[in-house]
Design an enzyme around this catalytic site. Sequence first.
Site, mmCIF file in Angstrom:
data_model
loop_
_atom_site.group_PDB
_atom_site.id
_atom_site.type_symbol
_atom_site.label_atom_id
_atom_site.label_comp_id
_atom_site.label_asym_id
_atom_site.label_seq_id
_atom_site.Cartn_x
_atom_site.Cartn_y
_atom_site.Cartn_z
ATOM 1 C CB CYS A 81 -0.777 0.009 1.278
ATOM 2 S SG CYS A 81 -2.108 1.225 1.189
ATOM 3 C CB CYS A 85 -4.370 3.787 7.645
ATOM 4 S SG CYS A 85 -4.777 4.425 6.106
ATOM 5 C CB CYS A 88 -3.545 -0.489 8.261
ATOM 6 S SG CYS A 88 -3.584 -2.043 6.720
#
Length: 359
Positions: A81, A85, A88
């Site tokens: 990714c 975040c 996550c």
Amino acid sequence: MLLSTQIVFGKMLLQVCITNLHSIFVSILDWIGISTGRGRAVRVAHKAAVREVHRKTDKSEAVTPKIPTPTSVNYHFTRQCNYKCGFCFHTAKTSFVLPIEDAKRGLRLLKESGMEKINFSGGEPFLQEKGDFLGKLVQFCKQDLQLPSVSIVSNGSLIREIWFQKYGDYLDILAISCDSFDEDTNKLIGRTQGRKSHLDNLYRVQSWCKDYKVAFKINSVINTFNVEEDMREYIAELSPVRWKVFQCLVIEGENAGENALREAERFVISDQQFQDFLDRHSDVTCLVPESNQKMRDSYLILDEYMRFLDCREGRKDPSKSILDVGVENAIQFSGFDEKMFLKRGGKYMWSKADMRLEW
């Protein structure tokens, strides 16, 4: 199939043990009969009890465990990714991606086992081959497998209009993850890359979905940084077909614990805080709430190796790959609660042909 065979073998072994114990007991009873004269009556009673045990065992053999149907499957074909975040729970622990022909073979196996909806996720699914790998899978599932619903979850940052031009016809739903309508809050969470605006991407993708007739959806993870927000105005403006609101979830080995790549503890909110957020947005008709319990038990998740992930114990315990042992065998180790799946509204009007949206 392997589990069913083991169950049958176990019951056969039980019957053999019962028969052997019966023979030993009869010998003892014979001795008792010689000594007391009451052996015959006791033997008769014992034989009746043994017959009852056999009857129940034979009857139970006809009851086989119900194997879940993979009606809706979430395929996380990549863990990579471009966002970071903090909460996550499917992190970049590997960079592995199946060759596309193997992925297609697995998808066909799932279709043959009853799959009606496939959701592609990650990681960020548009990273691989600039979205072409994903696009080919989307086209295969809709065109070749004729699935009623094909969907994607993305952060939206890497999607380009040319992708919709090539693959938009084959996609039913595109969900964009957005946790806040304050750009600074998104940056605190880690839902950003460089100087790019996550919210600009969100609105741009929503516009393309409308232009290319793809149902638009929003996913939000409620956590300590956004739990006090009022998002009603923005959701009304963007008008998604569904707004999935998740309670921040901790998964051992992913976003918590010694080998985790994220530390989600500082994002965790209480059940009451989550409920307060839901109450504040109760008039939003497209809102679909998802508590921790619903998320753990009611999703069929395939990882990058096409293994089902069992999250019931607060971690991700993988089955064997469906490519090696088949769907029926692997799904028995998925921890999937089919009743909870239906209770949370997991099956809905998910084909854009049935939605009759005003584009």
